[in-house]
Design an enzyme around this catalytic site. Structure first.
Site, PDB file in Angstrom:
ATOM      1  N   ARG A 240      19.597  19.365  41.128  1.00 58.44           N
ATOM      2  CA  ARG A 240      18.279  18.875  40.745  1.00 58.44           C
ATOM      3  C   ARG A 240      17.944  19.341  39.329  1.00 58.44           C
ATOM      4  O   ARG A 240      18.066  20.527  39.017  1.00 58.44           O
ATOM      5  CB  ARG A 240      17.279  19.442  41.745  1.00 58.44           C
ATOM      6  CG  ARG A 240      16.032  18.628  41.919  1.00 58.44           C
ATOM      7  CD  ARG A 240      15.191  19.226  43.020  1.00 58.44           C
ATOM      8  NE  ARG A 240      14.700  20.546  42.656  1.00 58.44           N
ATOM      9  CZ  ARG A 240      13.484  20.991  42.974  1.00 58.44           C
ATOM     10  NH1 ARG A 240      12.648  20.249  43.662  1.00 58.44           N
ATOM     11  NH2 ARG A 240      13.106  22.196  42.622  1.00 58.44           N
TER      12      ARG A 240
ATOM     13  N   ASP B 183      -0.069  15.047  48.478  1.00 63.13           N
ATOM     14  CA  ASP B 183       0.444  16.288  47.914  1.00 63.13           C
ATOM     15  C   ASP B 183       1.002  15.964  46.535  1.00 63.13           C
ATOM     16  O   ASP B 183       1.905  15.132  46.398  1.00 63.13           O
ATOM     17  CB  ASP B 183       1.539  16.849  48.838  1.00 63.13           C
ATOM     18  CG  ASP B 183       2.041  18.204  48.348  1.00 63.13           C
ATOM     19  OD1 ASP B 183       2.152  18.390  47.130  1.00 63.13           O
ATOM     20  OD2 ASP B 183       2.343  19.058  49.200  1.00 63.13           O
TER      21      ASP B 183
ATOM     22  N   PHE C 164       8.700  18.010  51.787  1.00 63.95           N
ATOM     23  CA  PHE C 164       8.992  19.436  51.612  1.00 63.95           C
ATOM     24  C   PHE C 164       8.573  20.099  52.931  1.00 63.95           C
ATOM     25  O   PHE C 164       7.477  19.844  53.428  1.00 63.95           O
ATOM     26  CB  PHE C 164       8.144  19.954  50.442  1.00 63.95           C
ATOM     27  CG  PHE C 164       8.417  21.364  50.041  1.00 63.95           C
ATOM     28  CD1 PHE C 164       9.334  21.650  49.038  1.00 63.95           C
ATOM     29  CD2 PHE C 164       7.748  22.426  50.644  1.00 63.95           C
ATOM     30  CE1 PHE C 164       9.572  22.962  48.648  1.00 63.95           C
ATOM     31  CE2 PHE C 164       7.985  23.736  50.254  1.00 63.95           C
ATOM     32  CZ  PHE C 164       8.898  24.005  49.254  1.00 63.95           C
TER      33      PHE C 164
ATOM     34  N   TYR D 274       2.320  26.159  39.839  1.00 64.38           N
ATOM     35  CA  TYR D 274       3.384  26.916  39.175  1.00 64.38           C
ATOM     36  C   TYR D 274       4.566  26.048  38.763  1.00 64.38           C
ATOM     37  O   TYR D 274       5.525  26.545  38.210  1.00 64.38           O
ATOM     38  CB  TYR D 274       3.856  28.091  40.050  1.00 64.38           C
ATOM     39  CG  TYR D 274       4.167  27.731  41.486  1.00 64.38           C
ATOM     40  CD1 TYR D 274       5.353  27.106  41.821  1.00 64.38           C
ATOM     41  CD2 TYR D 274       3.266  28.031  42.500  1.00 64.38           C
ATOM     42  CE1 TYR D 274       5.627  26.763  43.137  1.00 64.38           C
ATOM     43  CE2 TYR D 274       3.527  27.700  43.814  1.00 64.38           C
ATOM     44  CZ  TYR D 274       4.708  27.066  44.128  1.00 64.38           C
ATOM     45  OH  TYR D 274       4.975  26.732  45.429  1.00 64.38           O
ATOM     46  N   LYS D 275       4.505  24.738  39.049  1.00 63.49           N
ATOM     47  CA  LYS D 275       5.586  23.843  38.630  1.00 63.49           C
ATOM     48  C   LYS D 275       5.214  23.258  37.261  1.00 63.49           C
ATOM     49  O   LYS D 275       5.267  23.963  36.259  1.00 63.49           O
ATOM     50  CB  LYS D 275       5.827  22.793  39.711  1.00 63.49           C
ATOM     51  CG  LYS D 275       6.377  23.443  40.999  1.00 63.49           C
ATOM     52  CD  LYS D 275       6.449  22.523  42.193  1.00 63.49           C
ATOM     53  CE  LYS D 275       6.904  23.308  43.424  1.00 63.49           C
ATOM     54  NZ  LYS D 275       6.667  22.601  44.680  1.00 63.49           N
TER      55      LYS D 275
HETATM   56  C1  LIG Z   1       6.432  23.329  45.882  1.00 62.77           C
HETATM   57  C2  LIG Z   1       5.851  22.628  47.065  1.00 62.77           C
HETATM   58  C3  LIG Z   1       5.108  23.328  48.028  1.00 62.77           C
HETATM   59  C4  LIG Z   1       4.933  24.805  47.907  1.00 62.77           C
HETATM   60  O1  LIG Z   1       4.057  25.335  48.840  1.00 62.77           O
HETATM   61  P1  LIG Z   1       3.576  26.835  48.683  1.00 62.77           P
HETATM   62  O2  LIG Z   1       2.577  27.012  49.731  1.00 62.77           O
HETATM   63  O3  LIG Z   1       3.066  26.976  47.287  1.00 62.77           O
HETATM   64  O4  LIG Z   1       4.767  27.714  48.850  1.00 62.77           O
HETATM   65  C5  LIG Z   1       4.541  22.622  49.056  1.00 62.77           C
HETATM   66  N1  LIG Z   1       4.733  21.286  49.179  1.00 62.77           N
HETATM   67  C6  LIG Z   1       5.447  20.582  48.277  1.00 62.77           C
HETATM   68  C7  LIG Z   1       5.601  19.121  48.430  1.00 62.77           C
HETATM   69  C8  LIG Z   1       6.046  21.249  47.208  1.00 62.77           C
HETATM   70  O5  LIG Z   1       6.778  20.562  46.332  1.00 62.77           O
END
Ligand SMILES: *Cc1c(COP(=O)(O)O)cnc(C)c1O
Length: 396
Positions: A372, A198, A129, A223-224
Protein backbone atom coordinates in the site's frame (compact mmCIF):
# COMPACT_ATOMS: atom_id res chain seq x y z
CA UNK A 1 18.01 10.52 -18.03
CA UNK A 2 15.21 8.01 -18.28
CA UNK A 3 11.91 9.33 -19.52
CA UNK A 4 10.00 9.06 -16.22
CA UNK A 5 12.77 10.98 -14.48
CA UNK A 6 12.54 13.87 -16.90
CA UNK A 7 8.77 13.81 -16.62
CA UNK A 8 9.00 13.93 -12.80
CA UNK A 9 11.15 17.03 -13.02
CA UNK A 10 8.66 18.73 -15.30
CA UNK A 11 5.76 17.83 -13.06
CA UNK A 12 7.58 18.99 -9.94
CA UNK A 13 8.46 22.33 -11.43
CA UNK A 14 4.85 22.92 -12.48
CA UNK A 15 3.50 21.83 -9.07
CA UNK A 16 1.98 24.80 -7.30
CA UNK A 17 1.79 22.87 -4.00
CA UNK A 18 5.49 21.92 -4.06
CA UNK A 19 6.44 24.62 -1.56
CA UNK A 20 4.19 23.13 1.13
CA UNK A 21 6.72 20.39 1.77
CA UNK A 22 8.70 22.96 3.75
CA UNK A 23 5.91 23.04 6.29
CA UNK A 24 6.89 19.49 7.34
CA UNK A 25 9.82 17.77 9.00
CA UNK A 26 11.08 15.31 6.40
CA UNK A 27 14.31 13.76 5.25
CA UNK A 28 15.37 12.06 2.07
CA UNK A 29 13.26 8.94 2.44
CA UNK A 30 10.22 8.66 0.19
CA UNK A 31 7.38 8.72 2.68
CA UNK A 32 4.33 7.02 1.23
CA UNK A 33 2.74 6.08 4.53
CA UNK A 34 1.01 9.37 5.29
CA UNK A 35 -2.29 7.50 4.98
CA UNK A 36 -1.31 5.66 8.17
CA UNK A 37 0.61 8.32 10.07
CA UNK A 38 0.98 11.76 8.53
CA UNK A 39 4.37 13.46 8.71
CA UNK A 40 5.19 15.97 11.46
CA UNK A 41 4.30 19.57 10.60
CA UNK A 42 7.30 21.77 11.40
CA UNK A 43 5.35 24.15 13.66
CA UNK A 44 4.10 21.43 16.01
CA UNK A 45 7.15 20.93 18.28
CA UNK A 46 7.42 24.64 19.13
CA UNK A 47 3.71 24.90 19.73
CA UNK A 48 3.62 21.82 21.96
CA UNK A 49 6.57 23.16 23.88
CA UNK A 50 4.51 26.28 24.65
CA UNK A 51 1.49 24.17 25.57
CA UNK A 52 3.53 22.08 27.98
CA UNK A 53 5.88 24.65 29.49
CA UNK A 54 3.76 27.77 29.61
CA UNK A 55 0.12 26.70 29.38
CA UNK A 56 0.45 23.66 31.62
CA UNK A 57 3.67 24.50 33.48
CA UNK A 58 2.93 28.10 34.36
CA UNK A 59 -0.75 28.84 33.89
CA UNK A 60 -1.76 25.39 35.08
CA UNK A 61 -5.53 25.18 35.69
CA UNK A 62 -6.08 28.71 34.38
CA UNK A 63 -5.38 27.35 30.90
CA UNK A 64 -8.78 25.69 30.71
CA UNK A 65 -10.11 29.22 30.14
CA UNK A 66 -7.15 31.41 29.35
CA UNK A 67 -5.51 29.10 26.82
CA UNK A 68 -8.80 27.99 25.34
CA UNK A 69 -8.46 24.36 26.39
CA UNK A 70 -12.11 23.93 27.28
CA UNK A 71 -13.42 25.03 23.92
CA UNK A 72 -10.72 23.32 21.84
CA UNK A 73 -12.87 20.34 20.72
CA UNK A 74 -15.41 22.57 18.96
CA UNK A 75 -12.88 25.14 17.78
CA UNK A 76 -10.72 22.49 16.12
CA UNK A 77 -13.84 20.76 14.86
CA UNK A 78 -14.72 23.91 12.90
CA UNK A 79 -11.24 23.95 11.45
CA UNK A 80 -11.68 20.37 10.22
CA UNK A 81 -15.12 21.37 8.97
CA UNK A 82 -13.53 23.58 6.35
CA UNK A 83 -11.68 20.54 4.97
CA UNK A 84 -14.73 18.28 4.81
CA UNK A 85 -17.37 20.78 3.73
CA UNK A 86 -19.13 21.22 7.06
CA UNK A 87 -20.33 24.63 8.21
CA UNK A 88 -19.21 25.60 11.73
CA UNK A 89 -20.90 24.07 14.75
CA UNK A 90 -21.30 20.50 13.53
CA UNK A 91 -17.98 18.80 14.29
CA UNK A 92 -16.47 18.03 17.66
CA UNK A 93 -12.98 16.58 18.16
CA UNK A 94 -12.21 13.94 20.75
CA UNK A 95 -11.88 10.24 21.48
CA UNK A 96 -10.76 7.68 18.91
CA UNK A 97 -12.44 6.88 15.62
CA UNK A 98 -13.60 3.60 17.14
CA UNK A 99 -15.41 5.42 19.95
CA UNK A 100 -16.93 7.90 17.52
CA UNK A 101 -18.20 5.08 15.30
CA UNK A 102 -20.05 3.83 18.36
CA UNK A 103 -21.57 7.24 19.12
CA UNK A 104 -22.54 7.73 15.48
CA UNK A 105 -24.11 4.33 14.85
CA UNK A 106 -26.06 4.19 18.10
CA UNK A 107 -26.95 7.87 17.66
CA UNK A 108 -28.25 7.17 14.15
CA UNK A 109 -30.48 4.27 15.14
CA UNK A 110 -31.84 6.26 18.08
CA UNK A 111 -32.69 9.13 15.72
CA UNK A 112 -34.57 6.72 13.48
CA UNK A 113 -36.38 5.21 16.44
CA UNK A 114 -37.69 8.67 17.38
CA UNK A 115 -39.59 8.78 14.10
CA UNK A 116 -41.68 5.86 15.37
CA UNK A 117 -40.79 3.67 12.40
CA UNK A 118 -40.05 0.07 13.06
CA UNK A 119 -36.65 -0.38 11.43
CA UNK A 120 -34.40 -3.03 12.87
CA UNK A 121 -31.46 -3.46 10.53
CA UNK A 122 -28.07 -1.76 10.27
CA UNK A 123 -26.02 -2.21 7.11
CA UNK A 124 -22.25 -2.08 7.30
CA UNK A 125 -19.56 -2.05 4.64
CA UNK A 126 -18.48 -5.70 4.44
CA UNK A 127 -14.94 -4.69 3.45
CA UNK A 128 -14.54 -2.17 6.23
CA UNK A 129 -11.50 -1.53 8.37
CA UNK A 130 -12.19 -4.09 11.10
CA UNK A 131 -12.79 -1.77 14.04
CA UNK A 132 -15.85 -0.21 12.34
CA UNK A 133 -17.35 -3.66 11.86
CA UNK A 134 -16.65 -4.79 15.42
CA UNK A 135 -18.15 -1.64 16.90
CA UNK A 136 -21.16 -1.73 14.59
CA UNK A 137 -21.82 -5.32 15.66
CA UNK A 138 -21.82 -4.32 19.31
CA UNK A 139 -23.97 -1.25 18.58
CA UNK A 140 -26.46 -3.49 16.80
CA UNK A 141 -26.55 -5.96 19.67
CA UNK A 142 -27.05 -3.21 22.25
CA UNK A 143 -29.88 -1.59 20.34
CA UNK A 144 -31.62 -4.81 19.35
CA UNK A 145 -30.84 -4.43 15.66
CA UNK A 146 -29.52 -6.92 13.15
CA UNK A 147 -26.21 -6.11 11.50
CA UNK A 148 -25.89 -6.99 7.84
CA UNK A 149 -22.50 -6.68 6.11
CA UNK A 150 -22.83 -5.70 2.43
CA UNK A 151 -20.36 -4.55 -0.20
CA UNK A 152 -20.79 -0.79 -0.69
CA UNK A 153 -21.93 -1.14 -4.33
CA UNK A 154 -24.64 -3.54 -3.20
CA UNK A 155 -26.05 -1.13 -0.64
CA UNK A 156 -28.74 0.30 -2.97
CA UNK A 157 -30.19 -3.19 -3.49
CA UNK A 158 -29.86 -4.15 0.16
CA UNK A 159 -31.77 -1.09 1.43
CA UNK A 160 -35.37 -1.56 2.45
CA UNK A 161 -38.10 -0.69 4.94
CA UNK A 162 -36.16 -2.44 7.68
CA UNK A 163 -32.97 -0.41 7.22
CA UNK A 164 -32.35 2.07 10.01
CA UNK A 165 -28.78 3.16 9.31
CA UNK A 166 -25.85 2.41 7.03
CA UNK A 167 -22.18 2.70 7.99
CA UNK A 168 -19.84 3.16 5.03
CA UNK A 169 -16.26 4.15 4.33
CA UNK A 170 -15.65 6.95 1.88
CA UNK A 171 -12.37 5.33 0.76
CA UNK A 172 -11.53 1.66 1.27
CA UNK A 173 -8.41 1.44 3.45
CA UNK A 174 -7.06 -1.59 1.63
CA UNK A 175 -7.77 -1.04 -2.06
CA UNK A 176 -7.96 2.76 -2.10
CA UNK A 177 -11.36 2.58 -3.81
CA UNK A 178 -13.40 5.78 -3.46
CA UNK A 179 -17.07 5.11 -2.92
CA UNK A 180 -19.77 7.36 -4.34
CA UNK A 181 -20.80 9.27 -1.24
CA UNK A 182 -23.36 11.55 -2.93
CA UNK A 183 -25.29 8.80 -4.69
CA UNK A 184 -25.10 6.27 -1.85
CA UNK A 185 -26.26 8.91 0.62
CA UNK A 186 -29.23 9.76 -1.54
CA UNK A 187 -30.13 6.10 -2.01
CA UNK A 188 -29.99 5.64 1.77
CA UNK A 189 -32.25 8.67 2.28
CA UNK A 190 -34.67 7.50 -0.38
CA UNK A 191 -35.07 4.30 1.64
CA UNK A 192 -35.80 6.36 4.76
CA UNK A 193 -32.54 5.45 6.53
CA UNK A 194 -29.62 7.51 7.85
CA UNK A 195 -26.12 7.56 6.40
CA UNK A 196 -23.03 7.37 8.61
CA UNK A 197 -19.73 7.87 6.78
CA UNK A 198 -16.21 7.09 7.94
CA UNK A 199 -13.83 9.63 6.42
CA UNK A 200 -10.53 8.24 7.74
CA UNK A 201 -9.06 7.82 4.26
CA UNK A 202 -10.66 10.77 2.53
CA UNK A 203 -10.56 13.82 4.82
CA UNK A 204 -7.53 15.87 3.87
CA UNK A 205 -7.05 13.97 0.61
CA UNK A 206 -10.13 14.88 -1.40
CA UNK A 207 -13.34 16.94 -1.19
CA UNK A 208 -16.02 15.37 1.00
CA UNK A 209 -18.74 18.06 1.09
CA UNK A 210 -20.70 16.65 4.02
CA UNK A 211 -23.24 19.46 4.14
CA UNK A 212 -23.82 19.60 0.40
CA UNK A 213 -24.52 15.88 0.15
CA UNK A 214 -26.81 15.68 3.17
CA UNK A 215 -24.68 13.25 5.17
CA UNK A 216 -26.32 12.57 8.54
CA UNK A 217 -23.37 11.62 10.72
CA UNK A 218 -19.69 11.13 10.03
CA UNK A 219 -16.49 10.23 11.82
CA UNK A 220 -12.83 10.32 10.94
CA UNK A 221 -9.36 10.20 12.35
CA UNK A 222 -6.82 13.02 12.30
CA UNK A 223 -3.48 11.22 12.29
CA UNK A 224 -3.57 10.16 8.62
CA UNK A 225 -4.04 12.91 6.01
CA UNK A 226 -4.57 15.55 8.70
CA UNK A 227 -1.12 14.99 10.25
CA UNK A 228 -2.29 15.33 13.86
CA UNK A 229 0.28 12.89 15.26
CA UNK A 230 0.14 9.37 16.68
CA UNK A 231 -3.18 8.76 18.39
CA UNK A 232 -4.42 12.31 17.82
CA UNK A 233 -8.13 12.62 18.60
CA UNK A 234 -10.80 11.76 16.05
CA UNK A 235 -13.94 13.74 15.24
CA UNK A 236 -17.69 13.37 15.04
CA UNK A 237 -19.98 15.25 12.66
CA UNK A 238 -23.65 15.48 13.48
CA UNK A 239 -25.67 17.33 10.85
CA UNK A 240 -27.23 20.47 12.28
CA UNK A 241 -30.82 19.33 11.68
CA UNK A 242 -30.22 16.22 13.82
CA UNK A 243 -28.38 17.86 16.69
CA UNK A 244 -31.38 18.60 18.91
CA UNK A 245 -32.46 14.98 18.80
CA UNK A 246 -29.00 13.38 18.83
CA UNK A 247 -28.98 11.10 21.86
CA UNK A 248 -25.37 10.12 22.58
CA UNK A 249 -24.83 6.65 24.00
CA UNK A 250 -21.87 8.08 25.94
CA UNK A 251 -23.33 11.14 27.65
CA UNK A 252 -20.34 12.13 29.72
CA UNK A 253 -20.20 15.29 31.78
CA UNK A 254 -18.45 17.25 29.04
CA UNK A 255 -21.60 17.00 26.94
CA UNK A 256 -23.85 18.31 29.73
CA UNK A 257 -25.41 21.69 29.08
CA UNK A 258 -23.92 22.94 32.36
CA UNK A 259 -20.97 20.70 33.11
CA UNK A 260 -19.81 22.69 36.10
CA UNK A 261 -23.27 22.68 37.64
CA UNK A 262 -22.37 19.11 38.67
CA UNK A 263 -26.01 18.13 38.65
CA UNK A 264 -27.02 14.50 39.03
CA UNK A 265 -29.54 14.80 36.20
CA UNK A 266 -28.27 14.76 32.64
CA UNK A 267 -29.26 17.55 30.30
CA UNK A 268 -27.52 17.46 26.94
CA UNK A 269 -25.71 20.49 25.60
CA UNK A 270 -26.90 21.95 22.32
CA UNK A 271 -24.84 21.73 19.14
CA UNK A 272 -21.70 19.80 18.43
CA UNK A 273 -20.69 19.77 22.10
CA UNK A 274 -23.31 17.07 22.67
CA UNK A 275 -20.86 14.66 21.03
CA UNK A 276 -18.24 15.14 23.73
CA UNK A 277 -17.68 12.56 26.47
CA UNK A 278 -15.02 13.25 29.10
CA UNK A 279 -12.07 15.57 29.59
CA UNK A 280 -10.33 16.12 26.25
CA UNK A 281 -6.75 14.95 25.74
CA UNK A 282 -5.35 18.44 25.51
CA UNK A 283 -1.77 17.66 24.48
CA UNK A 284 -2.81 15.63 21.44
CA UNK A 285 -5.68 17.98 20.74
CA UNK A 286 -3.46 21.05 20.62
CA UNK A 287 -0.78 19.29 18.59
CA UNK A 288 -3.55 18.64 16.08
CA UNK A 289 -4.64 22.26 16.15
CA UNK A 290 -1.13 23.40 15.26
CA UNK A 291 -0.85 20.67 12.61
CA UNK A 292 -3.96 21.97 10.88
CA UNK A 293 -2.19 25.26 10.21
CA UNK A 294 -0.39 23.59 7.31
CA UNK A 295 -3.72 23.91 5.50
CA UNK A 296 -3.74 27.70 5.67
CA UNK A 297 -4.26 29.00 2.15
CA UNK A 298 -4.53 25.49 0.69
CA UNK A 299 -7.67 24.37 -1.11
CA UNK A 300 -8.84 20.78 -0.91
CA UNK A 301 -9.59 20.92 -4.63
CA UNK A 302 -5.96 21.66 -5.46
CA UNK A 303 -4.91 18.82 -3.17
CA UNK A 304 -7.27 16.47 -5.00
CA UNK A 305 -5.95 17.55 -8.40
CA UNK A 306 -2.38 16.85 -7.31
CA UNK A 307 -3.34 13.60 -5.62
CA UNK A 308 -4.77 12.24 -8.87
CA UNK A 309 -1.73 13.42 -10.80
CA UNK A 310 0.54 11.67 -8.27
CA UNK A 311 -1.32 8.37 -8.38
CA UNK A 312 -1.60 8.49 -12.20
CA UNK A 313 2.12 9.13 -12.46
CA UNK A 314 2.90 6.33 -10.00
CA UNK A 315 0.88 3.89 -12.10
CA UNK A 316 2.70 5.07 -15.24
CA UNK A 317 6.10 4.64 -13.57
CA UNK A 318 5.14 1.21 -12.23
CA UNK A 319 4.28 0.14 -15.79
CA UNK A 320 7.60 1.52 -16.99
CA UNK A 321 9.78 -0.05 -14.27
CA UNK A 322 8.10 -3.15 -12.91
CA UNK A 323 8.29 -6.25 -15.13
CA UNK A 324 4.92 -7.10 -16.67
CA UNK A 325 2.68 -9.35 -14.59
CA UNK A 326 4.57 -9.01 -11.30
CA UNK A 327 2.03 -6.79 -9.56
CA UNK A 328 -1.70 -6.42 -9.92
CA UNK A 329 -3.13 -3.00 -9.20
CA UNK A 330 -6.22 -3.31 -7.00
CA UNK A 331 -6.92 0.43 -6.96
CA UNK A 332 -9.48 1.50 -9.58
CA UNK A 333 -8.07 3.31 -12.59
CA UNK A 334 -11.08 5.63 -12.93
CA UNK A 335 -10.45 8.89 -11.10
CA UNK A 336 -14.00 8.93 -9.76
CA UNK A 337 -13.26 5.67 -7.95
CA UNK A 338 -9.80 6.38 -6.65
CA UNK A 339 -8.77 7.76 -3.28
CA UNK A 340 -5.23 8.96 -2.61
CA UNK A 341 -3.42 5.64 -2.43
CA UNK A 342 -2.35 2.88 -4.77
CA UNK A 343 -2.53 -0.73 -3.66
CA UNK A 344 -0.58 -3.35 -5.55
CA UNK A 345 -1.16 -7.03 -4.99
CA UNK A 346 1.72 -9.44 -5.39
CA UNK A 347 3.04 -12.65 -3.85
CA UNK A 348 5.64 -12.13 -1.13
CA UNK A 349 4.43 -8.60 -0.56
CA UNK A 350 5.73 -8.74 3.01
CA UNK A 351 9.29 -9.42 1.92
CA UNK A 352 9.10 -6.81 -0.85
CA UNK A 353 7.89 -4.09 1.49
CA UNK A 354 10.69 -4.94 3.89
CA UNK A 355 13.29 -4.38 1.16
CA UNK A 356 11.58 -1.19 -0.03
CA UNK A 357 11.72 0.23 3.49
CA UNK A 358 15.40 -0.70 3.78
CA UNK A 359 15.95 1.22 0.58
CA UNK A 360 14.20 4.35 1.76
CA UNK A 361 10.75 3.89 0.27
CA UNK A 362 8.20 3.74 3.06
CA UNK A 363 4.84 2.20 2.26
CA UNK A 364 3.05 -0.49 4.19
CA UNK A 365 1.75 -4.01 3.93
CA UNK A 366 -1.87 -4.98 4.22
CA UNK A 367 -1.87 -8.59 5.09
CA UNK A 368 -1.37 -10.90 3.30
CA UNK A 369 -0.45 -9.64 -0.15
CA UNK A 370 -1.11 -5.94 -0.63
CA UNK A 371 1.60 -3.28 -0.94
CA UNK A 372 0.00 0.00 0.00
CA UNK A 373 1.35 3.40 -1.03
CA UNK A 374 -0.30 6.57 0.23
CA UNK A 375 0.18 9.84 -1.62
CA UNK A 376 -0.10 12.94 0.50
CA UNK A 377 -0.08 15.92 -1.85
CA UNK A 378 1.05 18.39 0.81
CA UNK A 379 4.50 16.84 0.99
CA UNK A 380 4.98 14.13 -1.64
CA UNK A 381 6.41 15.20 -5.00
CA UNK A 382 6.63 13.61 -8.42
CA UNK A 383 10.35 12.89 -7.96
CA UNK A 384 9.41 10.82 -4.89
CA UNK A 385 6.88 8.93 -6.95
CA UNK A 386 9.37 8.15 -9.71
CA UNK A 387 11.96 6.98 -7.19
CA UNK A 388 9.48 4.75 -5.38
CA UNK A 389 8.46 3.01 -8.60
CA UNK A 390 12.08 2.71 -9.74
CA UNK A 391 13.15 1.09 -6.48
CA UNK A 392 10.13 -1.21 -6.64
CA UNK A 393 11.19 -2.24 -10.16
CA UNK A 394 14.71 -2.97 -8.92
CA UNK A 395 13.41 -5.13 -6.11
CA UNK A 396 11.69 -7.48 -8.56
C1 LIG B 1 -7.54 4.32 10.54
C2 LIG B 1 -8.96 3.87 10.64
C3 LIG B 1 -9.57 3.67 11.89
C4 LIG B 1 -8.78 3.85 13.14
O1 LIG B 1 -9.55 3.76 14.29
P1 LIG B 1 -8.91 4.18 15.68
O2 LIG B 1 -10.01 4.10 16.63
O3 LIG B 1 -8.33 5.54 15.49
O4 LIG B 1 -7.80 3.22 15.97
C5 LIG B 1 -10.90 3.33 11.92
N1 LIG B 1 -11.60 3.13 10.78
C6 LIG B 1 -11.04 3.31 9.56
C7 LIG B 1 -11.86 3.12 8.34
C8 LIG B 1 -9.70 3.66 9.47
O5 LIG B 1 -9.14 3.81 8.27
Amino acid sequence: MSEPRARAEELDSADELAGLRERFVLDDVVYLDGNSLGALPANVPGHLDDVVRRQWGELRIRSWDESGWWTAPERIGDRIGRLVGAAPGQIVVGDSTSVNVFKAVVGAVRLVKLTGEDRDEILVDATTFPTDGYIAESAARLTGHTLRPVAPHEVPDALGPRTAAVLLNHVDYRTGRLHDLPSLTSAIHAAGALAVWDLCHSAGALPVDLDAHGVDLAVGCTYKYLNGGPGSPAYLYVREEHQDRFDSPLPGWNSHTDPFGMSSGYEPAPGARRGRVGTPDILSMLALEAALEVWDGVSVDSVRTKSLALTDFFLECVSAYVPEGRVECVTPSAHAERGSQVALRCPEAGQIMKVLIERGVIGDLRHPDVLRFGFTPLYVGFGDVERAARVLGEVF
